[in-house]
Design a protein around this motif. Sequence first.
Motif, PDB file in Angstrom:
ATOM      1  N   PRO A 172       0.812  -1.235   0.000  1.00 11.11           N
ATOM      2  CA  PRO A 172       0.000   0.000   0.000  1.00 11.11           C
ATOM      3  C   PRO A 172       0.836   1.272   0.000  1.00 11.11           C
ATOM      4  N   GLU A 173       1.980   1.281   0.686  1.00 15.47           N
ATOM      5  CA  GLU A 173       2.794   2.502   0.744  1.00 15.47           C
ATOM      6  C   GLU A 173       3.557   2.766  -0.557  1.00 15.47           C
ATOM      7  N   GLU A 174       3.519   1.823  -1.496  1.00 13.51           N
ATOM      8  CA  GLU A 174       4.225   1.993  -2.767  1.00 13.51           C
ATOM      9  C   GLU A 174       3.286   2.348  -3.925  1.00 13.51           C
ATOM     10  N   GLU A 175       2.037   2.555  -3.641  1.00 12.64           N
ATOM     11  CA  GLU A 175       1.054   2.815  -4.699  1.00 12.64           C
ATOM     12  C   GLU A 175       1.382   4.083  -5.490  1.00 12.64           C
ATOM     13  N   ASN A 176       1.896   5.107  -4.814  1.00 16.86           N
ATOM     14  CA  ASN A 176       2.208   6.354  -5.534  1.00 16.86           C
ATOM     15  C   ASN A 176       3.322   6.142  -6.560  1.00 16.86           C
ATOM     16  N   ASP A 177       4.341   5.375  -6.192  1.00 12.70           N
ATOM     17  CA  ASP A 177       5.411   5.075  -7.147  1.00 12.70           C
ATOM     18  C   ASP A 177       4.874   4.273  -8.325  1.00 12.70           C
ATOM     19  N   LEU A 178       3.956   3.365  -8.063  1.00 16.74           N
ATOM     20  CA  LEU A 178       3.373   2.572  -9.152  1.00 16.74           C
ATOM     21  C   LEU A 178       2.574   3.454 -10.099  1.00 16.74           C
ATOM     22  N   ARG A 179       1.819   4.384  -9.557  1.00 13.26           N
ATOM     23  CA  ARG A 179       1.038   5.280 -10.426  1.00 13.26           C
ATOM     24  C   ARG A 179       1.949   6.113 -11.326  1.00 13.26           C
ATOM     25  N   ALA A 180       3.100   6.534 -10.795  1.00 14.29           N
ATOM     26  CA  ALA A 180       4.049   7.291 -11.622  1.00 14.29           C
ATOM     27  C   ALA A 180       4.578   6.423 -12.765  1.00 14.29           C
ATOM     28  N   ILE A 181       4.820   5.154 -12.503  1.00 12.65           N
ATOM     29  CA  ILE A 181       5.283   4.240 -13.551  1.00 12.65           C
ATOM     30  C   ILE A 181       4.204   4.049 -14.607  1.00 12.65           C
ATOM     31  N   GLU A 182       2.978   3.827 -14.164  1.00 11.59           N
ATOM     32  CA  GLU A 182       1.871   3.626 -15.111  1.00 11.59           C
ATOM     33  C   GLU A 182       1.645   4.867 -15.967  1.00 11.59           C
ATOM     34  N   LYS A 183       1.827   6.023 -15.382  1.00  9.90           N
ATOM     35  CA  LYS A 183       1.707   7.251 -16.159  1.00  9.90           C
ATOM     36  C   LYS A 183       2.806   7.348 -17.205  1.00  9.90           C
ATOM     37  N   ALA A 184       4.026   6.938 -16.848  1.00 14.09           N
ATOM     38  CA  ALA A 184       5.159   7.029 -17.770  1.00 14.09           C
ATOM     39  C   ALA A 184       5.012   6.070 -18.943  1.00 14.09           C
ATOM     40  N   ILE A 185       4.500   4.864 -18.681  1.00 15.14           N
ATOM     41  CA  ILE A 185       4.387   3.889 -19.768  1.00 15.14           C
ATOM     42  C   ILE A 185       3.051   3.978 -20.491  1.00 15.14           C
ATOM     43  N   GLY A 186       2.144   4.809 -19.967  1.00 19.07           N
ATOM     44  CA  GLY A 186       0.913   5.092 -20.699  1.00 19.07           C
ATOM     45  C   GLY A 186      -0.181   4.054 -20.568  1.00 19.07           C
ATOM     46  N   LYS A 187      -0.144   3.230 -19.520  1.00 19.26           N
ATOM     47  CA  LYS A 187      -1.235   2.267 -19.342  1.00 19.26           C
ATOM     48  C   LYS A 187      -1.284   1.789 -17.904  1.00 19.26           C
ATOM     49  N   ARG A 188      -2.471   1.327 -17.503  1.00 21.32           N
ATOM     50  CA  ARG A 188      -2.645   0.759 -16.167  1.00 21.32           C
ATOM     51  C   ARG A 188      -2.325  -0.729 -16.240  1.00 21.32           C
ATOM     52  N   LEU A 189      -1.501  -1.187 -15.299  1.00 22.43           N
ATOM     53  CA  LEU A 189      -1.084  -2.581 -15.290  1.00 22.43           C
ATOM     54  C   LEU A 189      -2.122  -3.440 -14.570  1.00 22.43           C
ATOM     55  N   PRO A 190      -2.376  -4.643 -15.052  1.00 24.94           N
ATOM     56  CA  PRO A 190      -3.376  -5.518 -14.424  1.00 24.94           C
ATOM     57  C   PRO A 190      -2.938  -5.973 -13.031  1.00 24.94           C
ATOM     58  N   ARG A 191      -3.926  -6.092 -12.116  1.00 22.72           N
ATOM     59  CA  ARG A 191      -3.673  -6.579 -10.765  1.00 22.72           C
ATOM     60  C   ARG A 191      -3.975  -8.069 -10.700  1.00 22.72           C
ATOM     61  N   VAL A 192      -3.109  -8.822  -9.980  1.00 24.99           N
ATOM     62  CA  VAL A 192      -3.235 -10.277  -9.910  1.00 24.99           C
ATOM     63  C   VAL A 192      -3.156 -10.712  -8.452  1.00 24.99           C
ATOM     64  N   THR A 193      -4.008 -11.647  -8.058  1.00 23.99           N
ATOM     65  CA  THR A 193      -3.922 -12.281  -6.741  1.00 23.99           C
ATOM     66  C   THR A 193      -3.766 -13.789  -6.926  1.00 23.99           C
ATOM     67  N   ILE A 194      -3.109 -14.432  -5.966  1.00 20.80           N
ATOM     68  CA  ILE A 194      -2.808 -15.856  -6.048  1.00 20.80           C
ATOM     69  C   ILE A 194      -3.840 -16.640  -5.234  1.00 20.80           C
ATOM     70  N   PRO A 195      -4.543 -17.593  -5.850  1.00 16.84           N
ATOM     71  CA  PRO A 195      -5.494 -18.419  -5.086  1.00 16.84           C
ATOM     72  C   PRO A 195      -4.778 -19.207  -3.990  1.00 16.84           C
ATOM     73  N   ASP A 196      -5.444 -19.367  -2.865  1.00 21.02           N
ATOM     74  CA  ASP A 196      -4.962 -20.175  -1.740  1.00 21.02           C
ATOM     75  C   ASP A 196      -3.763 -19.550  -1.023  1.00 21.02           C
ATOM     76  N   PHE A 197      -3.385 -18.342  -1.372  1.00 22.57           N
ATOM     77  CA  PHE A 197      -2.307 -17.676  -0.633  1.00 22.57           C
ATOM     78  C   PHE A 197      -2.918 -16.848   0.480  1.00 22.57           C
ATOM     79  N   ASP A 198      -2.389 -16.980   1.682  1.00 18.17           N
ATOM     80  CA  ASP A 198      -2.933 -16.289   2.851  1.00 18.17           C
ATOM     81  C   ASP A 198      -2.382 -14.859   2.895  1.00 18.17           C
ATOM     82  N   TYR A 199      -3.193 -13.920   2.438  1.00 23.41           N
ATOM     83  CA  TYR A 199      -2.765 -12.524   2.415  1.00 23.41           C
ATOM     84  C   TYR A 199      -2.880 -11.843   3.781  1.00 23.41           C
TER      85      TYR A 199
END
Length: 481
Positions: free
Chosen positions: A341-368
Amino acid sequence: MQLHPSLLRGLKELGFTRPTPIQADAIPPALEGRDLLACAMTGSGKTAAFLLPVLHQLMERPRGRTRALVLTPTRELAAQILESLNGMAVHTPITAAAIFGGVSMGPQEHAFRTGVDVLIATPGRLLDHLRAPYAKLDGIEFLILDEADRMLDLGFLPDIRKVLKLVPAKRQTLFFSATMPTAIATLSREMLRTPATINLERRSAPASGITQAVYPVQQDLKSSLLIELLRRGEMPQALVFVRTKHRANRLAEQLVKSGLKADRIHGNRSQPQRTAALAGFKAGEYQALVATDIAARGIDVEALGHVVNFDVPAAPDDYIHRVGRTARAEATGHAFTFVSPEEENDLRAIEKAIGKRLPRVTIPDFDYKARVAGKLEVPIAQRIAEIRARKAEERARAKLKAERRGKPSAPPSPRGQSSGSSRGPSSGPSRGPASAPARGPSSGPSRGPYAAPSRGPSSGPSSGPSRGGSSSPPPRGRRAR
């Protein structure tokens, strides 16, 4: 492309069948002797783009003098370029050597003295050699700057300017950079004469063959998520990028403890250690190689399928260079980014630079929501406190040892004699074996054969001071012999 037949033979053995876009654009004007300014993404095949035209022109030159210099930002990149050059020039008489820190200067000095055709160097180590009379650059006809923007990031710009003063002004210069910041554009204008330009308007972006995805996860669960992905076989082999050297060490340690084969590479490791780790990863001995950004532009692994951004890079350009380790030379690959969660701002800057939103993925059966026993990174305040405590303990031990060495020990007494002191002024105990007795009369009863002799014969009731004890000075007006 009108290259020398010996070079074409080497390229065929390496599996080159057709040029990449940057090679098709850069090689023809370079063969004509023109300066070149190219903006080329990581993994585009730019190494061959600048090496092949230079090697072609060196074929007809006499041997025994260094005529080409390649400047690179990192040791790994210098070693990689040398390996590529040796493969392309295997059927030619052209010789080359890499000049970088962390290894002995002896073989590098030999390369200068024998006059290899091509030197591939990092700026710092090159300047170390240039202080010596054997190192000369007055024969340079071809100057190549690779990853110029990375050299700017590492603070090499002053060193590059020093090198430029030592090479002839009349030369061909090939200038390659993944990005074109203002300082690099200014430097290129100083170095180049009416250059051919390639892709200067290109937007910095990852290669088209890279499948990118984001894995949202709590910071403390990143290690567990990486281990899970590696164990499931979804990533047969992965290059994992972290933010700091400390995190690289801790993560590699956790991977090994979990039963996975892993190693790490960063600036605090010696050059032999870095070379061995990279060689083992290329040979498939390790499932994971944990690296800091120092290796982002120096690792070239054939058919590397996965790159993992364990920590989100702070700058979009760093993201592009990291993920560019996969899908090289128009291949395909995957780039996964773990985002807390604390890295979301850096990710948004990357997505802005490359011109697209990257897909989010979660792993089944992984205890988050699992609780982690130990954190990956020890807080810096705790690390400093531990270092200070360790240093204090070392100082205390050193002080105790010094006190033990400096304290005289009582000499053993011969059997039948008392070890007590005499009533008269006595000599201190000898530090070594038994000494010869004093020439003059003793100033008191002797302690036995281990008593240290006085420096001169006794003169009256008091003798001169001995080495190990104290005694009264001789009376005024009388001189001890």
